[in-house]
Design a protein around this motif. Structure first.
Motif, PDB file in Angstrom:
ATOM      1  N   MET A 115       6.814 -26.377   7.303  1.00  0.00           N
ATOM      2  CA  MET A 115       7.958 -27.280   7.471  1.00  0.00           C
ATOM      3  C   MET A 115       7.678 -28.315   8.564  1.00  0.00           C
TER       4      MET A 115
ATOM      5  N   THR B 132       2.230 -30.738  11.306  1.00  0.00           N
ATOM      6  CA  THR B 132       1.830 -30.942  12.696  1.00  0.00           C
ATOM      7  C   THR B 132       0.624 -31.867  12.860  1.00  0.00           C
ATOM      8  N   PHE B 133       0.678 -32.711  13.878  1.00  0.00           N
ATOM      9  CA  PHE B 133      -0.496 -33.467  14.316  1.00  0.00           C
ATOM     10  C   PHE B 133      -1.240 -32.596  15.332  1.00  0.00           C
ATOM     11  N   TYR B 134      -2.495 -32.341  15.071  1.00  0.00           N
ATOM     12  CA  TYR B 134      -3.258 -31.520  16.007  1.00  0.00           C
ATOM     13  C   TYR B 134      -4.176 -32.378  16.877  1.00  0.00           C
ATOM     14  N   ILE B 135      -4.351 -31.905  18.122  1.00  0.00           N
ATOM     15  CA  ILE B 135      -5.287 -32.538  19.052  1.00  0.00           C
ATOM     16  C   ILE B 135      -6.559 -31.682  19.110  1.00  0.00           C
TER      17      ILE B 135
ATOM     18  N   LEU C  59       0.713 -32.307  19.001  1.00  0.00           N
ATOM     19  CA  LEU C  59       1.864 -33.107  19.407  1.00  0.00           C
ATOM     20  C   LEU C  59       3.086 -32.295  19.028  1.00  0.00           C
ATOM     21  N   ARG C  60       3.967 -32.064  19.983  1.00  0.00           N
ATOM     22  CA  ARG C  60       5.086 -31.167  19.694  1.00  0.00           C
ATOM     23  C   ARG C  60       5.844 -31.646  18.463  1.00  0.00           C
TER      24      ARG C  60
ATOM     25  N   TYR D  37       6.854 -35.327  16.988  1.00  0.00           N
ATOM     26  CA  TYR D  37       5.903 -35.952  16.067  1.00  0.00           C
ATOM     27  C   TYR D  37       5.685 -35.088  14.824  1.00  0.00           C
TER      28      TYR D  37
ATOM     29  N   CYS E  94       3.559 -35.449  10.851  1.00  0.00           N
ATOM     30  CA  CYS E  94       2.822 -36.385   9.986  1.00  0.00           C
ATOM     31  C   CYS E  94       3.571 -36.603   8.692  1.00  0.00           C
ATOM     32  N   ASP E  95       4.396 -37.598   8.722  1.00  0.00           N
ATOM     33  CA  ASP E  95       5.272 -37.918   7.612  1.00  0.00           C
ATOM     34  C   ASP E  95       5.706 -39.355   7.824  1.00  0.00           C
TER      35      ASP E  95
ATOM     36  N   THR F 120       9.627 -41.284  10.214  1.00  0.00           N
ATOM     37  CA  THR F 120       8.560 -41.945  10.946  1.00  0.00           C
ATOM     38  C   THR F 120       7.756 -40.839  11.611  1.00  0.00           C
ATOM     39  N   PRO F 121       6.466 -41.065  11.838  1.00  0.00           N
ATOM     40  CA  PRO F 121       5.647 -39.972  12.400  1.00  0.00           C
ATOM     41  C   PRO F 121       6.039 -39.624  13.831  1.00  0.00           C
ATOM     42  N   MET F 122       6.791 -40.501  14.483  1.00  0.00           N
ATOM     43  CA  MET F 122       7.331 -40.161  15.803  1.00  0.00           C
ATOM     44  C   MET F 122       8.833 -40.380  15.736  1.00  0.00           C
TER      45      MET F 122
ATOM     46  N   TYR G 145       5.216 -46.467  19.090  1.00  0.00           N
ATOM     47  CA  TYR G 145       4.599 -45.169  18.828  1.00  0.00           C
ATOM     48  C   TYR G 145       3.655 -44.772  19.959  1.00  0.00           C
TER      49      TYR G 145
ATOM     50  N   HIS H  68      -7.529 -37.882  21.131  1.00  0.00           N
ATOM     51  CA  HIS H  68      -7.643 -38.182  19.698  1.00  0.00           C
ATOM     52  C   HIS H  68      -6.871 -37.181  18.862  1.00  0.00           C
TER      53      HIS H  68
ATOM     54  N   ASN I 183      -5.835 -35.121  12.898  1.00  0.00           N
ATOM     55  CA  ASN I 183      -5.380 -35.478  11.546  1.00  0.00           C
ATOM     56  C   ASN I 183      -4.395 -36.646  11.589  1.00  0.00           C
TER      57      ASN I 183
ATOM     58  N   LEU J 172      -2.363 -40.034  10.589  1.00  0.00           N
ATOM     59  CA  LEU J 172      -1.905 -40.561   9.299  1.00  0.00           C
ATOM     60  C   LEU J 172      -2.778 -41.736   8.880  1.00  0.00           C
TER      61      LEU J 172
END
Lengths: 339, 807
Positions: free
Chosen positions: A156, A159-162, A168-169, A196, A198-199, A205-207, B513, B537, B540, B542
């Motif tokens: 659900m 997630t953006f991973y670093i 990113l929370r 954040y 990824c959508d 928006t992604p943020m 952003y 960085h 993943n 977008l």
């Protein structure tokens, strides 16, 4: 030679007539000089008072004074009348439809405005504000909130991973775990901030911005959750906003709820925005799951509490009728100046 | 999860309107996303039989059909390849409106009368089939409305399931929930499945680990005839967006939707050794799945194998090597339960997600396998005409009975804030088939049903009680909590204050952003070793232009400026207060707040041109903004704004047009003008000025205390001087010299004119300064002030190599 008495009356009549005929402020001064000045006609008549029979002097003196006062007062009112009229004419020369000399001023971003209102409602209820890092540790974003690796609830979150352990929370809920880990109840906190996922489309928006909040103490119930969130909604929207709570699922709360308000666009009749249901989802909430308490060392038998989270952009879109969420991040002055 | 109302009504007796059912489901936590008619309104479309077909006199590809519509006959021109005598099909009569909005009218087609239109399934919005006009069962009554004949009145309901409710990924599960509301029990198609066992079966099943695969039931059906499914079955699948494939595949899909139990059919004759082995993949093994993708397998992945090789990815997708096809005669049917965690892991690793894996990942009823198997076997026999091989395998060693849960009435009441009796609590649970038995006055012993894999703890049951009672019937109260003062975060207060000052100065707030393109650093011309080039960085992103976290706010504002200018808004004042991100070795990045602002275009945007003119902003505008921020924060004494040489930190600034903002020895930021190269790089075609401050550092400077000073009792005296000095002399230094000369009576010194040109010698300028003198204890007389003023003039002349400008 006319008597002094007659002379006074004649002066009175002549002066009155002449004064009434004056229409320009500029003509007043010659009139004053002619009648009331040091060498004016009135003064001349009064100087002759000494030549009048002594027995007539008091009567004549009194009459002269009365006439003089009358004349002076008529003069004053004529003056102010003309001044007023003349002033009016002068004002007409100023074109007051020209714009005011306004100093430039800007406005806060609509997201900030809504964020501030949300926070101030909860601050008014005694909630403290805490902000956390945008780059969060997997543990606080997920595991501390009862979302272990591979849990379907992670799907659900997009997630953006670093790195393996940093991301990113995806919500501001990690602050719940961070604060409870450090402090003991009673706790009343809200955590506003950027989140954040990824959508990206017309509604994502992604943020975006979220406010997460929680309250923990002894004897806190689901009824209290309903009470606090109802206060929030009536303050944020309107006193008579219809509210409904319905079951949902979040890994870190149980029972979990979604909170809907009567559609602010169609008034509950059903429209595109509310997908013809008459309701708009506005908040996620629930009683904090005992697992979350155990992870931070609270005894779930002793303490209970509720948590909630809401998306700021969504509320701003509903309140202001904004149809495309991407507008928030273009920073177009034509958009920013509307709020 | 999609289902239809007619389908639901097969298991639960209800005549509730679809909208009411949708509402109930939503309020039970099964949020309804859609509730729409399955089929278009087909009024005026009827069953028709073609009695005779004759060629069209004027067209090769058209025919004239003599059509029987019950009471009467009519003639229709048709171009479909399958129009033939004896075909029962669908006819749209004149007046009917087809789903596309097309109204049927009597017409002459190439000179021949046509009274209606024979339709394909696609034209009627029933299926995607457009190969020809519909081919209906021969026994349908001509003239009957098509909706009635084909059962085309139904409502599709889509539920957005939360991950905790896999039991409702089935029509029966949904029906059970509806039953709880209306006080009825569901009627499942299979009540009690037969116990599966058998000696001398022609196949065998071996399960390596009960932990990976708690249950595995298998049965063999021989001599099935693969073919299309009947209309009723196709209709069910089509209504929920599934494509009918063949009777066997359709049956497995249908039963999965009905019971929530994924099934798989293997072509038995393709299984080497007639064996099923449920085991982890061996290294080096690979499998091509039904979708044609080849997968390399690893030892974490659970496979269904035959005697030699993997034939399916357990619980996710079958292999192409054991696929049921048109030539299949014998099928081995699998109805199994796989451990959720393994399916998630394998699905994640193979990047596969299917209807089956969706259910297994969330948890499938371990007791459901035999029922679904029995249902599928019955349907296969009914539809495919096969012979069931007696007996079968039902491995169930891995099944763990759910532990009973103790539920306290007192706890339920306390957490829900509602007075509920133990009876009410028990009744709520029983209504959805959760057995609850009273232990004592405060306790129920609850045996969670096997299909509710989400019920493990007391709190899970309390949620069920709340759900069934209805959240909106629970009381609404305000908590009794001790009063306390909430601490204010000083940095947050500072941000608010600065934002307030900036809006008052005509700036709009921007929010950009946090992730940006790495190219921003190049566009700013940052040096290779510049810290702002070291960014965090995303693994993943977008898009490439959102792949790193920003290290400076300026590029975002420059992009905003370009956007506004491109939209004919040339006068721009924007600011942003936000985090930048600097990586920290093996830890969370450093996330300091910065403040950046940009000024471009007219000095007074928004103010009437009438008064302010078109005068463009310049560097003194940003310098003034810095001064006002500093003043508003009471930092005037501590922070200075000084000229600085453009170094490596500011390759984007115009040399000679930059100021450093300092607090003591610390540089808090800069303000200045962008250089042309940078502006060009960002596509900005007009001058722009910036300020960029470290907000946290600004917050670290101690503000001047608010201390009252008595109001002066004596008047001031204002004396002017005009000095001619070399142009290189800095006006700021002249003021500093006056302030620093040690004269106590100087209250203020102010430059009121700087002039070069007429009557001033080349290389020189005239600087006019006005000095305000005041003593706190007496009125200064002209003689005293004159002496001081003269002294200062002399000092200035000496110090700045100047001369007094005669009036």
């Amino acid at each position: 030679m006319p008597s002094m008495h007659e002379e006074l009356l004649r002066l009175k009549a002549a002066a009155g007539e002449e004064l009434a005929a004056i229409t320009q402020l500029g003509e007043l001064e010659p009139f004053r000089v002619k009648y009331l000045g040091r060498k004016g006609e009135f003064t001349l008549v009064l100087r002759q008072l000494g030549q009048a029979p002594p027995e007539d002097r008091p009567r004549l003196g009194q009459l002269a004074n009365e006439i003089k006062q009358e004349l002076e007062s008529a003069y004053a009112s004529r003056e102010s009348l003309l001044a007023e009229a003349g002033g009016g004419a002068a004002q007409a020369a100023l074109d007051l439809t020209l714009p005011g000399r306004a100093l430039p001023f800007g406005k806060l971003h609509p997201v900030t405005q809504v964020m501030d209102s949300v926070c101030s409602i909860f601050e008014g209820l005694g909630f403290a504000v805490a902000e956390g890092p945008d780059v969060e540790v997997d543990f606080y974003n997920f595991e501390a909130l009862n979302i272990p690796p591979h849990h379907p609830a992670r799907a659900m979150h997009d997630t953006f991973y670093i790195s393996d352990s940093l991301l990113l929370r995806t919500h501001t809920s990690p602050m719940q775990a961070r604060i409870m880990e450090k402090e003991r109840p009673p706790l009343r906190m809200i955590a506003p901030g950027k989140v954040y996922r990824c959508d990206s489309d017309i509604t994502h928006t992604p943020m975006f911005h979220q406010v997460e909040g929680f309250l923990v103490d002894r004897h806190i119930s689901f009824a209290d959750l309903k009470g606090v969130l109802s206060v929030f909604i009536t303050r944020m929207f309107a006193e008579n906003t219809p509210i409904r709570f319905r079951p949902s699922f979040f890994p870190f709360t149980e029972p979990s709820a979604e909170v809907d308000i009567g559609c602010v666009i169609c008034g509950g009749k059903g429209c595109r925005v509310c997908k013809h249901t008459g309701w708009l989802e506005i908040l996620g909430a629930g009683m904090i799951d005992p697992e979350v308490f155990k992870k931070v060392g609270y005894d779930p038998e002793e303490y209970s509490g509720f948590a909630f989270g809401l998306g700021i952009e969504r509320i701003a879109m509903l309140k202001y009728g904004i149809t495309d969420i991407r507008l928030f991040y273009e920073n177009d002055l034509r958009f920013l100046s509307q709020f | 999860m999609k289902f239809t109302l007619n389908w639901l009504r097969e298991y639960i007796d209800t005549d509730l309107e679809p909208a009411r059912i949708a509402d109930h489901l939503t309020m039970l936590g099964l949020e309804v996303d859609a509730c729409v008619p399955c089929y278009p309104d087909l009024t005026g479309v009827v069953v028709a039989r073609i009695e005779a077909v004759s060629p069209h006199p004027n067209a090769d590809k058209l025919v004239l059909c003599d059509v029987n519509v019950g009471q009467e006959r009519t003639r229709v021109v048709c171009g479909a390849p399958n129009a033939r005598a004896g075909l029962v099909t669908a006819l749209a009569l004149p007046g009917a409106v087809l789903p596309g909005g097309f109204t049927i009218k009597p017409a002459k087609i190439r000179g021949e009368e046509s009274c209606g239109m024979l339709c394909s399934a696609k034209e009627l919005g029933i299926t995607e089939d457009q190969t020809g006009i519909m081919e209906l069962a021969a026994d349908l009554q001509p003239g009957q409305p098509i909706s009635q004949a084909l059962g085309l009145v139904d409502t599709m309901i889509e539920v957005d399931l939360t991950p905790n409710r896999p039991d409702c990924a089935s029509v029966l599960g949904i029906a059970r929930e509806v039953g709880g509301v209306i006080g009825k029990r569901i009627k499942p198609p299979v009540a009690a499945p037969p116990t599966l066992a058998g000696e001398n079966l022609p196949f065998s099943v071996e399960v390596e680990s009960g932990a990976d695969c708690p249950r595995y039931a298998a049965r063999l059906i021989k001599n099935v005839k693969i073919g299309p499914s009947p209309w009723w079955l196709q209709q069910r699948l089509l209504a929920v967006g599934m494509r009918p494939i063949s009777n066997i595949v359709d049956i497995t899909n249908f039963v999965m939707l009905e019971y929530g139990q994924p099934l798989h059919a293997f072509d038995f004759n393709k299984l080497a050794g007639g064996r099923i082995v449920v085991r982890r993949a061996r290294s080096g093994e690979s499998l091509v799945t039904l979708d044609g993708t080849a997968h390399q397998l690893d030892s974490e992945m659970l496979m269904i194998c035959d005697a030699e090789k993997p034939v399916a990815v357990a619980g996710i997708m079958g292999g192409a090597n054991s696929e049921v096809d048109a030539a299949t005669t014998d099928i081995l049917l699998e109805s199994a339960c796989f451990a959720a965690i393994g399916i998630r892991r394998t699905g994640g690793r193979l990047n596969m997600s299917t209807e089956a894996s969706y259910r297994f990942e969330r948890g499938v009823d371990p007791q459901g396998a035999p029922k679904a198997m029995e249902r599928a076997v019955q349907l296969t026999v009914a539809l495919g005409g096969g012979e069931i091989v007696a007996g079968g395998v039902d491995y169930c060693e891995g099944v763990v009975a759910p532990a009973p849960i103790t539920l306290r009435g007192s706890r339920t009441r306390a957490l829900l804030g509602m007075d509920l009796t133990l009876e009410q609590i028990g009744a709520a649970l029983t209504s959805i088939e959760i057995d609850a038995a009273r232990i004592d006055d405060d306790t129920l012993r609850v045996n969670p049903p096997s299909f509710r894999v989400d019920l493990e703890r007391e709190i899970d049951l309390i949620e069920e009680v709340a759900r069934i009672v209805g959240y909106n019937l629970l009381p609404t109260t305000l908590p009794m909590v001790p009063m306390s003062f909430s601490e204010q975060d000083p940095l947050r207060e500072l941000r608010k204050k600065v934002a307030q000052t900036l809006t008052a100065l005509g700036f709009y707030e921007a929010i950009n952003y946090s992730f940006v393109t790495p190219q921003h650093c190049d566009l700013l011309g940052l040096a290779a070793e510049d810290l702002r080039r070291q960014s965090v960085h995303l693994l993943n992103p977008l898009a490439e232009d959102q792949s790193v976290l920003r290290t400076t706010l300026l590029p975002g504002l420059l992009e905003n400026l370009r956007r506004n200018v491109n939209h004919q808004n040339h006068d721009v004042r924007l600011f942003e207060i936000g985090k930048v991100f600097h990586p920290v070795e093996s830890s969370q990045p450093h996330e300091p707040f910065r403040l950046a602002a940009i000024i471009s275009g007219r000095r007074n945007p928004g103010a009437p041109v009438l008064y302010t003119g078109e005068s463009p902003a310049d560097i003194f505008d940003v310098k003034g903004v810095v001064a006002q921020i500093v003043e508003s924060l009471r930092l005037s004494g501590a922070i200075t704004c000084e000229t600085c040489v453009v170094g490596q930190e500011l390759p984007f600034a115009e040399p000679g047009s930059v100021l450093a903002v300092r607090g003591g020895t610390q540089i808090l930021g800069w303000c200045g003008a962008f250089n042309q190269k940078t502006l060009k790089g960002f596509g900005v075609k007009q001058q722009a000025f910036f300020l960029d401050l470290d907000l946290a550092a600004l917050g670290g400077v101690a503000p001047q205390a608010k201390n009252f000073a008595s109001l002066p009792k004596f008047p001031f005296a204002k004396w002017d001087m005009a000095l001619i000095v070399p142009v290189g002399v800095a006006a700021g230094e002249m003021l500093s010299a006056i302030h620093g000369c040690g004269e106590k009576c100087i209250e203020k010194a102010e430059i009121f004119d700087v002039f070069q040109g007429k009557n001033i010698e080349g290389g020189k300028k005239s600087v006019a300064i006005s000095i305000t003198y005041r003593a706190l204890d007496r009125t200064l007389d002209d003689e005293t002030v004159g002496k001081i003023h003269q002294k200062i003039i002399e000092m200035m002349i000496f110090r700045f190599n100047g001369q007094l400008r005669e009036a």
